[in-house]
Design an enzyme around this catalytic site. Structure first.
Site: not given
Lengths: 159, 159, 159, 159, 159, 159
Positions: A17, A41, A93, A130
């Site tokens: 990031h 979440k 990506r 993450s």
């Protein structure tokens, strides 16, 4: 003034990031990192902690002067419009990322007329996320190549 | 000033290209359309004709005041640097486009330190490409949904 | 003895190919680089030249003792069987490469019972290919990050 | 000696997994099936049961003499290094599998210097996965084409 | 008579689903929408409610006379065979959808000899999904472009 | 009556094409194989020969009574409309095929209002294509698993 917004839950911020934001800061006049609540979440870090970790991560890596960290509790599209951004930017990506982000980009364009640009991940950091970093940390593996020092310290403290 | 460069061979420019440039013109202070010579294959239209068709296409669709059309006979990366652009931008439709453009983006980053951003194609125009439009024209199909009127006129004249 | 075969047209060998072979040499007892004639398209370098350039490329980069360069004028599958390899190995970068290589792998399995393994490209070299390197060379761009010195010298000589 | 490690949670082992291991056993001198604890989600079978089911599955399908089943409670990368493997091997079916496995492969290369090779799934078994097989079993469908007899017996017993 | 079955959990039905069924109704003599129980996850609406919402959605959008809504509590493959369908049909948007649906299609072919055809999503609706629509609704965003009026009313009532 | 059209250049027809048409013949009332002229590239067999080879291929494999072979010299979309087909059908193997076929499908929908459905390739034939088969034949490899006997005979005669 050309302002880009880089949205995400950043739970926690990774070196991937930070790399994206530093590159964005050279492309736009201003970059707003929008740390979203992500109510869906249960996050590892609170919204405030995630913002603080971004500040510390930028401080330790050399902070571009045109980056601001803001927390976003509503819809990203609305927040982008309120902040008069020229575009949202997401890192991608591969084709799987693209398929997902194209859908979100279209939703944000419909909701608030805000465009989304994609910035390709730096290849040497494309494996950094993450969730992978948290998994490695929990297994006792070194995560210096994945996470800013401030995040590693916060994880150690939270044990 | 934040200047984006939109490179391509544009042989010929399509309504998909025009859509991308009009959206880009709202994101950046200035957009340079870089029409590249593309020496590798025999083009349908000359470099000068391709630039002229871009001018006419923008004129007929309502031209954003911050778009300039330039011809590029060398490497796109070098041309981008010479023109002090903040970033190159390419339109992408799917994972196949992304895989190809990621490779080119990396080459341009290595050559001249210039970043590339990707802008997703407008879904209703994602099937529009120069080669599909030319094929349809040659088969006698209507191409008003694919090509600017100026390009259709140029094709008719070239018969 | 576990022998892998790394087939390709290598027209010319790139630093990406060298990277893959060096990594393979640490996984298998022996690695055969099979330089195929590739009759379908007109090659830039002759089959003999392509083999010689591989030898020089390995020499300059530090040659693993268990790598051999062979030319292959027939079917790769047959050549693999004749050389009693445990498996063919191909480098892959993304889903597009995989889709293509899966088809070839199945053909080779059917023809000669030889399996194919895929080795992911080193991310920092994933943009390197023979065709991109040749294009850059022809445009006058530096290609030290793409091609072995021996290949660059051969290109200069062929001018 | 060239040793490959085939890691997974195998909850439970399928005929697709068995097919991959039997093919690997013909490529390498030794194949270690590493059954990982996979602490992240609640498994259907315990780690010990999953190892036992692998043993029974190989027994019923004809066991290659060079395959060993080991349980792995830590990081796969560390376990691979401890067992001095030449490479990890994962089965892949399509670009989605590849995108995911490339990320994991990079992590394992960074953590322990261990490479990962990909073996394409046998096409006639590409639809077979643990989760699909369990879903079908729970719906009362026949799963003889998906699971070894030993696994089906264990599922029946666990009812 | 050529009957197609369009299966799904439809929790809830979206304008994307309605678009697909209306197009299918012009291709086949009859279209059965099979609303499956989807025991795996806790649905937002009950099976009966989901069927009712389909009926109301078709009523409000102009119902093709050859569409029937049925609930399916068992395996889709078995249900398709019982209803003597010529084929199952699923909507797909991209390669990620295809990879998933190919696996399911193969399972259904093996289970009951029923083929699956794929119908590409209408591009202007490709970003519409049940989960995105529910997320937007919960965030207070307008969802008229995502959901039939009957579904929006049902969501408002359930608050 | 529900009629499907299966278009292609079929230069030459493969066992993969025959498999798709036989499956389609069980789904629709009638299947028209539309052999297109494909003016863009120099075909191996003439349009008439390609139609004849389809007839012979179906004869040798057991011909469904509801399949007709027609040659198509104009646009496929126009030809489909003239023949009052319910839908075009294309075989697809992976995301790369899908990306390409989605574009063509959209063109045909725009041109003549004709929808396109996709039928997944039989996995054991997914590696079979006209170009792979021709390449193998030219290299002297056996192609009985790729091509109908009639095509192999025609290739032998053309030598």
């Amino acid at each position: 003034m050309r302002r880009a917004m880089f949205p995400g839950s950043f739970d926690p911020v990774t070196l991937g990031h930070v790399n994206l934001v530093r590159r964005l800061a050279a492309i736009f006049d201003e970059v707003i990192v929008a740390v979203s609540q992500n109510a869906a979440k249960k996050p590892r870090f609170s919204l405030q902690e995630r913002c603080d970790l971004w500040e510390q991560a930028l401080a330790e890596q050399g902070r571009p002067s045109n980056v601001r960290i803001l927390s976003c509790t509503g819809l990203v599209a609305t927040f982008a419009k309120e902040n008069q951004v020229s575009a949202l930017v997401k890192g991608i990506r591969n084709g799987e990322d693209l398929a997902y982000e194209q859908q979100i980009a279209r939703v944000n364009l419909d909701l608030a007329g805000v465009e989304t640009l994609f910035l390709p991940a730096e290849p040497s950091l494309a494996h950094v996320s993450s969730s992978v970093a948290l998994h490695l940390y929990e297994m006792g593996a070194p995560v210096e190549g994945y996470l800013p020092a401030a995040v590693i310290a916060a994880l150690a403290k939270a044990r």
